[in-house]
Design a protein around this motif. Sequence first.
Motif, PDB file in Angstrom:
ATOM      1  N   LYS A  63      11.024  -5.766   5.821  1.00 16.96           N
ATOM      2  CA  LYS A  63      10.585  -5.140   4.566  1.00 16.96           C
ATOM      3  C   LYS A  63      10.608  -3.621   4.690  1.00 16.96           C
ATOM      4  CE  LYS A  63       7.531  -8.888   3.111  1.00 16.96           C
ATOM      5  NZ  LYS A  63       6.143  -9.277   2.865  1.00 16.96           N
ATOM      6  N   VAL A  64      10.129  -3.106   5.810  1.00 11.80           N
ATOM      7  CA  VAL A  64      10.131  -1.659   6.050  1.00 11.80           C
ATOM      8  C   VAL A  64      11.564  -1.135   6.050  1.00 11.80           C
ATOM      9  CG1 VAL A  64       9.598   0.146   7.745  1.00 11.80           C
ATOM     10  CG2 VAL A  64       7.923  -1.657   7.293  1.00 11.80           C
ATOM     11  N   VAL A  65      12.437  -1.809   6.772  1.00 11.69           N
ATOM     12  CA  VAL A  65      13.839  -1.392   6.869  1.00 11.69           C
ATOM     13  C   VAL A  65      14.489  -1.376   5.485  1.00 11.69           C
ATOM     14  CG1 VAL A  65      16.128  -2.040   7.758  1.00 11.69           C
ATOM     15  CG2 VAL A  65      14.122  -2.142   9.256  1.00 11.69           C
ATOM     16  N   ALA A  66      14.259  -2.433   4.704  1.00 16.50           N
ATOM     17  CA  ALA A  66      14.875  -2.527   3.376  1.00 16.50           C
ATOM     18  C   ALA A  66      14.420  -1.380   2.472  1.00 16.50           C
ATOM     19  CB  ALA A  66      14.538  -3.876   2.743  1.00 16.50           C
ATOM     20  N   ILE A  67      13.124  -1.069   2.477  1.00 17.64           N
ATOM     21  CA  ILE A  67      12.605   0.006   1.626  1.00 17.64           C
ATOM     22  C   ILE A  67      13.137   1.358   2.077  1.00 17.64           C
ATOM     23  CG2 ILE A  67      10.514   1.262   0.959  1.00 17.64           C
ATOM     24  CD1 ILE A  67       9.117  -1.505   0.891  1.00 17.64           C
ATOM     25  N   ILE A  68      13.125   1.603   3.386  1.00 19.72           N
ATOM     26  CA  ILE A  68      13.633   2.890   3.883  1.00 19.72           C
ATOM     27  C   ILE A  68      15.110   3.052   3.527  1.00 19.72           C
ATOM     28  CG2 ILE A  68      14.175   4.234   5.961  1.00 19.72           C
ATOM     29  CD1 ILE A  68      11.503   3.145   7.131  1.00 19.72           C
ATOM     30  N   ASN A  69      15.900   2.026   3.762  1.00 19.30           N
ATOM     31  CA  ASN A  69      17.338   2.127   3.477  1.00 19.30           C
ATOM     32  C   ASN A  69      17.641   2.281   1.993  1.00 19.30           C
ATOM     33  OD1 ASN A  69      18.081   2.074   6.159  1.00 19.30           O
ATOM     34  ND2 ASN A  69      18.510  -0.114   6.187  1.00 19.30           N
ATOM     35  N   GLN A  70      16.788   1.727   1.147  1.00 20.59           N
ATOM     36  CA  GLN A  70      17.026   1.803  -0.296  1.00 20.59           C
ATOM     37  C   GLN A  70      16.478   3.083  -0.913  1.00 20.59           C
ATOM     38  OE1 GLN A  70      15.974  -1.683  -2.605  1.00 20.59           O
ATOM     39  NE2 GLN A  70      15.491  -0.417  -4.367  1.00 20.59           N
ATOM     40  N   ASP A  71      15.295   3.507  -0.487  1.00 21.64           N
ATOM     41  CA  ASP A  71      14.570   4.560  -1.208  1.00 21.64           C
ATOM     42  C   ASP A  71      14.385   5.868  -0.451  1.00 21.64           C
ATOM     43  OD1 ASP A  71      14.156   2.838  -3.426  1.00 21.64           O
ATOM     44  OD2 ASP A  71      12.490   1.886  -2.377  1.00 21.64           O
ATOM     45  N   SER A 115       2.988  -2.287  10.439  1.00 25.11           N
ATOM     46  CA  SER A 115       3.920  -2.494   9.322  1.00 25.11           C
ATOM     47  C   SER A 115       3.241  -2.489   7.964  1.00 25.11           C
ATOM     48  CB  SER A 115       4.678  -3.817   9.495  1.00 25.11           C
ATOM     49  OG  SER A 115       5.467  -3.780  10.649  1.00 25.11           O
ATOM     50  N   ASP A 116       2.126  -3.213   7.820  1.00 25.41           N
ATOM     51  CA  ASP A 116       1.443  -3.289   6.523  1.00 25.41           C
ATOM     52  C   ASP A 116       0.985  -1.913   6.061  1.00 25.41           C
ATOM     53  OD1 ASP A 116       1.856  -6.007   6.384  1.00 25.41           O
ATOM     54  OD2 ASP A 116      -0.159  -6.542   7.052  1.00 25.41           O
ATOM     55  N   ASP A 117       0.436  -1.131   6.971  1.00 28.55           N
ATOM     56  CA  ASP A 117      -0.011   0.216   6.618  1.00 28.55           C
ATOM     57  C   ASP A 117       1.181   1.126   6.322  1.00 28.55           C
ATOM     58  OD1 ASP A 117      -2.707  -0.436   6.867  1.00 28.55           O
ATOM     59  OD2 ASP A 117      -2.734   0.060   9.000  1.00 28.55           O
ATOM     60  N   PHE A 118       2.258   0.973   7.067  1.00 27.52           N
ATOM     61  CA  PHE A 118       3.441   1.794   6.849  1.00 27.52           C
ATOM     62  C   PHE A 118       4.055   1.494   5.485  1.00 27.52           C
ATOM     63  CE2 PHE A 118       7.582   3.731   7.788  1.00 27.52           C
ATOM     64  CZ  PHE A 118       7.172   4.866   8.456  1.00 27.52           C
ATOM     65  N   LEU A 119       4.048   0.223   5.092  1.00 23.79           N
ATOM     66  CA  LEU A 119       4.544  -0.149   3.765  1.00 23.79           C
ATOM     67  C   LEU A 119       3.725   0.526   2.668  1.00 23.79           C
ATOM     68  CD1 LEU A 119       5.306  -3.921   4.388  1.00 23.79           C
ATOM     69  CD2 LEU A 119       6.983  -2.171   3.765  1.00 23.79           C
ATOM     70  N   LYS A 120       2.406   0.612   2.862  1.00 21.47           N
ATOM     71  CA  LYS A 120       1.544   1.295   1.885  1.00 21.47           C
ATOM     72  C   LYS A 120       1.894   2.779   1.817  1.00 21.47           C
ATOM     73  CE  LYS A 120      -2.240  -1.931   2.616  1.00 21.47           C
ATOM     74  NZ  LYS A 120      -3.507  -2.162   3.298  1.00 21.47           N
ATOM     75  N   VAL A 121       2.122   3.390   2.968  1.00 20.19           N
ATOM     76  CA  VAL A 121       2.505   4.803   3.010  1.00 20.19           C
ATOM     77  C   VAL A 121       3.822   5.017   2.263  1.00 20.19           C
ATOM     78  CG1 VAL A 121       3.311   6.664   4.544  1.00 20.19           C
ATOM     79  CG2 VAL A 121       1.269   5.345   5.146  1.00 20.19           C
TER      80      VAL A 121
END
Length: 136
Positions: A63-71, A115-121
Amino acid sequence: MKIFLITILVALSLFGTDIKWEKEISTAVEKGVKEQKPLMLLVTKNGCRWCDVLKQTTLKNSKVVAIINQDFIAYEGIVDKNTVPPSLMTQGTPATWFIKGKSPMFEPIMGAVESDDFLKVLEIVKQEYKKSTTSK
């Protein structure tokens, strides 16, 4: 048989995905401005245990990888290789900066964040970036 092969290919593409790191800071900054995306700049150091933990856990989370690569535009600056801009050097590593244009949006996130906290960030950064871009 076709369905099985397609399923395998999809699974491999999901689990084998890595963050697309830019190789040069100047390219990363230019790309962020051009694509209107925040730059995520990770400051690490060779031999840093917590840098390795962050890179092998949180930054491998699908999930982290997908968000970083997209946004985001991603760049890793390594202290030992002098690839960290002097204004973004920190006392400790890892440090994760979020940059809009050439200016930091916030103070860096320090340490190996779960990961959960990083996703929030990441979500907060996206919202703040969008707000600051649309308010012009």
